[in-house]
Motif scaffolding. Structure first.
Motif, PDB file in Angstrom:
ATOM      1  N   HIS A  91       6.645   6.733  -2.941  1.00  0.00           N
ATOM      2  CA  HIS A  91       6.372   6.322  -1.579  1.00  0.00           C
ATOM      3  C   HIS A  91       7.639   5.786  -0.821  1.00  0.00           C
ATOM      4  O   HIS A  91       8.243   4.959  -1.183  1.00  0.00           O
TER       5      HIS A  91
ATOM      6  N   TRP B 211       1.587   4.668  -3.211  1.00  0.00           N
ATOM      7  CA  TRP B 211       1.658   6.184  -3.728  1.00  0.00           C
ATOM      8  C   TRP B 211       0.435   6.925  -3.727  1.00  0.00           C
ATOM      9  O   TRP B 211       0.473   8.183  -3.453  1.00  0.00           O
TER      10      TRP B 211
ATOM     11  N   ARG C 124      -0.575   8.741  -0.234  1.00  0.00           N
ATOM     12  CA  ARG C 124       0.474   9.759   0.242  1.00  0.00           C
ATOM     13  C   ARG C 124      -0.116  11.178   0.024  1.00  0.00           C
ATOM     14  O   ARG C 124      -0.554  11.798  -1.081  1.00  0.00           O
TER      15      ARG C 124
END
Length: 434
Positions: free
Chosen positions: A24, A168, A171
């Motif tokens: 990320h 993360w 995303r």
């Protein structure tokens, strides 16, 4: 100070083995300096933490310098043309990587509870049948490796669910980065685990119904992300490719800082995107123009976001000769599960004002239930048909039946010309029961 060296290689059959990093980006405002080819280079806090972890991972795994591919370093982010070229290679790059390493961030109090508990659940998943947690005695839990009180187990479950809400997992790019690689390893600080362990832990909590206990509402999205990721990885491994519209609809809750990426991150995985005359040809551009206003440099997209979304909708209407894409458009009332999360900007839930009502606004994390999504999941759960076979067979939720839509170019680009049948008028509109 961290020091890295960039090496130019041909991306072909002679490319040396490399590890691709999935991470990320996070806040890019306060950058930390590293040396890149002996030149100072600023990276975000998230990537800096990943590079520190990679140093230890590299020494432990390889004992010597190893090739890594990291987008922020290997792509000139200031060159829109290069960025566009490299992004179009992402799918192939992650497929050809010898390994993909997922950086989940630095450890914290939550992960220190969640990850050991995840391992316990993953181990227990191979030792237990389909039983409810209510059927397990204290001795059963102990036999499965849970030498702890019920309160400690519940703390472990909550910690694991909260861990799955790390940035993360939200995303949109991770869908491709996670689905297509040969193998995936996750890192949280120096804690290393395989993606399969995460899935096994999730299976255990699902089978035993332990996760039905209440936990923080801010962890709502994590469970859904795991289901999406496992499903898309299994589909890819089985050689099943889904149409772009299905991918966009199924993965709309995922986020991206660049809203064009809600389409660009998925198009290389789609079965119907390509250069052919019957394929969807996606308008692809990151290029921007600069101009100065009141002493400030302003960047403006050469191809605006609403133009990209509109062109995708028109491509689907033209090539697929169906109005299915229109069913994803319009406005909707934010659901409980879509309420503004701590990590979200308010604009993420606001429809783009430039879009016509018949064009879907893909940037919003819309989780509105779609009948076809439910039907496809039902078939998959029953094992009656795989995803590809489902998409090739007629399904119930299609008001237009076998009729074909013929797109006609309107004089006004904001209008869509359709042929319809007036059935009745809605006289009363009640409140939806969510």
């Amino acid at each position: 100070m961290i020091s890295v060296r960039l090496t130019n290689v041909w991306f072909d059959s002679q490319t040396p083995p490399f590890v691709a990093l999935s991470y990320h980006w996070g806040d890019q405002k306060d950058k930390i300096s590293i040396l890149c080819n002996n030149t100072l280079f600023g990276v975000g806090k998230s990537l800096h933490g990943a590079l520190l972890a990679l140093h230890g991972y590299q020494k432990q795994r390889y004992g010597q310098p190893h090739y890594f591919w990291i987008d922020a370093l290997c792509i000139n982010q200031q060159n829109d043309e290069e960025k566009g070229q490299q992004v179009s290679l992402m799918n192939e790059l992650y497929r050809k990587a010898a390994h993909v390493l997922v950086w989940l961030g630095e450890p914290d109090a939550c992960s220190q509870v969640a990850l050991p508990f995840m391992n316990l659940c993953a181990t227990a998943s191979v030792m237990i049948g389909k039983v409810s947690a209510h059927q397990l005695t204290a001795q059963d839990w102990y036999r499965l490796g849970f030498a702890m009180t019920e309160q400690q187990r519940n703390q472990g479950i909550r910690a694991f669910c909260m861990f799955l809400t790390r940035a993360w997992f939200k995303r949109v790019w991770i869908i491709q980065e996670f689905a297509v690689p040969i193998s995936v390893t996750c890192l949280c600080g120096q804690y290393e685990f395989q993606a399969e362990q995460m899935f096994a832990a999730f299976d255990f909590l699902t089978i035993t119904e332990v996760a039905s206990i209440s936990f923080s509402r801010d962890s709502e999205g994590g469970i859904g992300s795991i289901e999406y990721l496992r499903s898309i990885r299994a589909d890819w491994k089985a050689g099943q490719r889904l149409p772009l519209l299905t991918l966009l609809r199924d993965h709309q809750p995922f986020h991206s800082s660049e809203w064009k990426d809600k389409i660009y991150a998925l198009m290389q995985m789609a079965s119907d995107v390509g250069p052919g005359p019957t394929d969807l040809n996606i308008l692809f551009s990151y290029e921007q123009e600069k101009y100065i206003e009141n002493g400030k440099i302003i960047l403006v997209d050469i191809v605006p976001l609403d133009t990209v979304y509109r062109s995708v909708a028109i491509e689907m209407l033209r090539k697929q000769r169906s109005l299915d894409v229109v069913s994803c458009a319009g406005t909707h009332e934010i659901w409980t599960t879509e309420r503004l999360k701590p990590w979200e900007d308010e604009a993420y839930h606001e429809r783009l004002s430039e879009l016509p009502s018949w064009v879907p606004d893909w940037h919003r994390p819309d989780t509105t239930p779609h009948p076809q999504r439910f039907e496809r999941r039902m078939h998959a759960n029953l094992g009656s048909v795989n995803a590809t076979e489902y998409l090739m067979t007629p399904h119930k939720f299609k008001a237009s039946g076998n009729s074909v839509f013929n797109y006609r170019e309107p004089m006004d680009a904001n209008k869509l010309i359709v042929r319809a049948m007036l059935l009745d008028s809605i006289s009363i509109l009640g409140k939806a029961n969510h």
